[in-house]
Design a protein around this motif. Structure first.
Motif, mmCIF file in Angstrom:
data_model
loop_
_atom_site.group_PDB
_atom_site.id
_atom_site.type_symbol
_atom_site.label_atom_id
_atom_site.label_comp_id
_atom_site.label_asym_id
_atom_site.label_seq_id
_atom_site.Cartn_x
_atom_site.Cartn_y
_atom_site.Cartn_z
ATOM 1 N N GLY A 56 0.817 -1.209 0.000
ATOM 2 C CA GLY A 56 0.000 0.000 0.000
ATOM 3 C C GLY A 56 0.846 1.252 0.000
ATOM 4 N N GLY A 57 0.174 2.388 0.180
ATOM 5 C CA GLY A 57 0.846 3.675 0.235
ATOM 6 C C GLY A 57 1.050 4.160 1.654
ATOM 7 N N LYS A 58 1.519 5.397 1.797
ATOM 8 C CA LYS A 58 1.876 5.917 3.118
ATOM 9 C C LYS A 58 0.665 6.122 4.015
ATOM 10 N N HIS A 59 -0.534 6.248 3.423
ATOM 11 C CA HIS A 59 -1.748 6.455 4.209
ATOM 12 C C HIS A 59 -2.493 5.159 4.516
ATOM 13 N N ASP A 60 -1.951 4.034 4.075
ATOM 14 C CA ASP A 60 -2.611 2.742 4.271
ATOM 15 C C ASP A 60 -2.055 2.028 5.500
ATOM 16 N N PHE A 61 -2.962 1.595 6.365
ATOM 17 C CA PHE A 61 -2.560 0.788 7.518
ATOM 18 C C PHE A 61 -1.932 -0.513 7.019
ATOM 19 N N TYR A 62 -0.806 -0.884 7.641
ATOM 20 C CA TYR A 62 -0.120 -2.123 7.265
ATOM 21 C C TYR A 62 0.335 -2.843 8.526
ATOM 22 N N SER A 63 0.140 -4.151 8.552
ATOM 23 C CA SER A 63 0.688 -4.977 9.632
ATOM 24 C C SER A 63 0.991 -6.348 9.067
ATOM 25 N N GLU A 64 1.721 -7.138 9.827
ATOM 26 C CA GLU A 64 2.083 -8.487 9.386
ATOM 27 C C GLU A 64 1.587 -9.512 10.397
ATOM 28 N N GLY A 65 1.195 -10.680 9.876
ATOM 29 C CA GLY A 65 0.662 -11.740 10.726
ATOM 30 C C GLY A 65 1.613 -12.090 11.853
ATOM 31 N N ASP A 66 1.074 -12.163 13.057
ATOM 32 C CA ASP A 66 1.914 -12.327 14.250
ATOM 33 C C ASP A 66 2.647 -13.662 14.295
ATOM 34 N N TYR A 79 7.008 -17.236 4.376
ATOM 35 C CA TYR A 79 7.005 -17.480 5.812
ATOM 36 C C TYR A 79 6.146 -18.707 6.151
ATOM 37 N N VAL A 80 6.461 -19.331 7.300
ATOM 38 C CA VAL A 80 5.714 -20.491 7.790
ATOM 39 C C VAL A 80 5.088 -20.140 9.140
ATOM 40 N N GLN A 81 3.997 -20.832 9.462
ATOM 41 C CA GLN A 81 3.238 -20.506 10.663
ATOM 42 C C GLN A 81 3.733 -21.264 11.888
ATOM 43 N N ARG A 82 3.767 -20.544 13.008
ATOM 44 C CA ARG A 82 4.021 -21.132 14.327
ATOM 45 C C ARG A 82 2.943 -20.575 15.252
ATOM 46 N N ASP A 83 1.796 -21.236 15.274
ATOM 47 C CA ASP A 83 0.604 -20.702 15.926
ATOM 48 C C ASP A 83 0.848 -20.381 17.394
ATOM 49 N N GLY A 84 0.451 -19.169 17.771
ATOM 50 C CA GLY A 84 0.576 -18.741 19.155
ATOM 51 C C GLY A 84 1.893 -18.101 19.505
ATOM 52 N N LEU A 85 2.879 -18.182 18.610
ATOM 53 C CA LEU A 85 4.214 -17.638 18.882
ATOM 54 C C LEU A 85 4.431 -16.401 18.013
ATOM 55 N N SER A 86 4.492 -15.237 18.626
ATOM 56 C CA SER A 86 4.610 -13.981 17.893
ATOM 57 C C SER A 86 6.043 -13.744 17.431
ATOM 58 N N ASN A 87 6.195 -13.363 16.175
ATOM 59 C CA ASN A 87 7.496 -13.043 15.601
ATOM 60 C C ASN A 87 7.802 -11.569 15.877
ATOM 61 N N PRO A 88 8.792 -11.268 16.712
ATOM 62 C CA PRO A 88 9.066 -9.874 17.081
ATOM 63 C C PRO A 88 9.627 -9.038 15.940
ATOM 64 N N ALA A 89 10.063 -9.686 14.848
ATOM 65 C CA ALA A 89 10.645 -8.944 13.730
ATOM 66 C C ALA A 89 9.589 -8.453 12.742
ATOM 67 N N ASN A 90 8.343 -8.885 12.886
ATOM 68 C CA ASN A 90 7.295 -8.458 11.960
ATOM 69 C C ASN A 90 6.938 -6.993 12.177
ATOM 70 N N PHE A 91 6.435 -6.349 11.131
ATOM 71 C CA PHE A 91 6.102 -4.919 11.179
ATOM 72 C C PHE A 91 4.783 -4.711 11.921
ATOM 73 N N ILE A 92 4.836 -4.001 13.040
ATOM 74 C CA ILE A 92 3.624 -3.709 13.808
ATOM 75 C C ILE A 92 3.561 -2.231 14.205
ATOM 76 N N ALA A 93 4.365 -1.390 13.545
ATOM 77 C CA ALA A 93 4.425 0.023 13.927
ATOM 78 C C ALA A 93 3.066 0.711 13.797
ATOM 79 N N HIS A 94 2.310 0.364 12.768
ATOM 80 C CA HIS A 94 0.995 0.987 12.604
ATOM 81 C C HIS A 94 0.033 0.528 13.690
#
Length: 378
Positions: A56-66, A79-94
């Motif tokens: 998206g653009g600068k005005h679009d909310f963006y996040s990545e699956g935990d 990426y592969v899933q590890r249910d219940g375990l949050s990846n601290p490197a994912n983008f969550i700034a928004h």
């Protein structure tokens, strides 16, 4: 004798109801301290941080699956899933910016409700303008790029759960909108933003996917839509949410004992059970006629609280698996305890709510606690 008995019953009934004044007394010091801190904060919106992985653009909310991680065997592969375990490197700034926004508005609105001091409203207007009105900093009213997964999806319907953080913004606006200094043009702009977001939520494939989710995601879709529809006076959507609760959420999610089997099957059954119950109860708080709704077999929201309450009062009695992460951080002062105590006159629920943590600081707890400022919901 009959008169005395009636007076006694009336007094007992009142004593079991947590008075609003008592709720304020519990929260006053914390609310005013949070509000004073909020008074010093400048707006930070989604435009303050940009991920190079966002489609998206600068005005679009963006996040990545935990729960998605790089594949250690093939680092450049999807990426592969590890249910219940949050990846601290994912983008969550928004997401963090939205939580910050929610906490600021929630604190300012709560302080205004306690004191009537319009200086709290004045500061809140600045943040609302930045997020919803200012063309340089506003967020687009859609969530097309939320909970993306590297190498798999640029966004998913499941990401819509991120905007539960906007509910306390909406409740804060509702609490402050009648203040003399509240800018009516700004109020109209905020309402238009949420009307546009509701149109997206109810028409985009991601919104429809989330609505049809069978677990807490489906619950949170209804909770958000009900909250935003109240602000925008959308009676059609409010009725849709009532029907969805009665015909889909309660019959498909609650077991005969009041538990939520789909949440118990997760790797964090305790936390997810608390979260889904909070969301269900918040729907009832938004649409009060649902408090007394009961399915023919007796399933109702009161039964859900009755199932979970013993394991909040004494977590050691929890008969299911412990959560793989954040087991120690739960429970906190859950809204189902306060709202349920008020509705069903349960002093024990209220006293348990009083003694639990009212201002958690663990990120996972904060993002999964839809009501952190209960004064603006009462």
């Amino acid at each position: 004798m009959i008169r005395s008995t009636l007076i006694f019953i009336t007094l007992l009934f009142v004593s079991l109801t947590p008075p609003r004044k008592e709720v304020i007394n519990v929260l006053r010091r914390q609310v005013l301290a949070e509000a004073e801190l909020a008074m010093k904060q400048q707006p930070i919106t989604v435009t303050a941080a940009i991920s190079p992985r966002s489609a998206g653009g600068k005005h679009d909310f963006y996040s990545e699956g935990d729960y998605w991680w790089p594949n250690p065997a093939h680092p450049d592969s999807p990426y592969v899933q590890r249910d219940g375990l949050s990846n601290p490197a994912n983008f969550i700034a928004h997401r963090l910016a939205m939580i910050r926004f929610s906490r600021i508005i929630g604190a300012l609105a709560s302080a205004y409700k306690i004191t009537g001091d319009e200086r709290y409203v004045k500061v809140a207007l600045k943040h609302l303008h930045a997020w919803f009105i200012d063309p340089a900093t506003l967020m687009h009213p859609s969530l097309q790029y939320a909970q993306a997964i590297k190498g798999r999806f640029t966004g998913r319907g499941i990401g819509i759960i991120d905007t539960i953080q906007l509910m306390e913004v909406v409740q804060g606006v509702s609490a402050m909108k009648d203040a003399k200094i509240f800018d009516k043009a700004l109020l109209a702009g905020v309402r238009k933003w949420f009307a546009d977001y509701l149109a997206w939520l109810t028409s985009h494939p991601y919104g429809k996917d989330e609505m049809n989710a069978k677990n807490n995601h489906g619950t949170c879709w209804v909770m958000q839509v009900a909250c935003f529809a109240k602000l925008t006076n959308n009676d059609t959507l409010l009725q849709f949410c009532r029907d969805r609760y009665k015909q889909v959420l309660l019959p498909n999610q609650m077991a005969a004992d009041g538990s939520f089997p789909l949440e118990l099957a997760r790797t964090k059954p305790y936390g997810y059970s608390l979260f889904n119950l909070d969301a269900m109860v918040t729907i009832c708080q938004l649409l009060p006629d649902l408090w007394e709704f009961e399915l023919p077999d007796g399933r109702c929201i009161k039964k859900g609280i009755q199932f979970m309450y013993p394991y909040v009062a004494n977590k050691n009695g929890w008969p299911h698996k412990k959560d793989v992460m954040y087991w120690e951080e739960w429970p906190v002062a859950h809204p189902f305890l306060l709202f349920g105590a008020e509705q069903y006159k349960q002093a024990d629920w209220f006293n348990t709510w009083k003694r639990l943590e009212h201002r958690p600081e663990t990120g996972e707890v904060i993002r999964n606690l839809p009501v952190r400022n209960p004064l603006i919901w009462l």
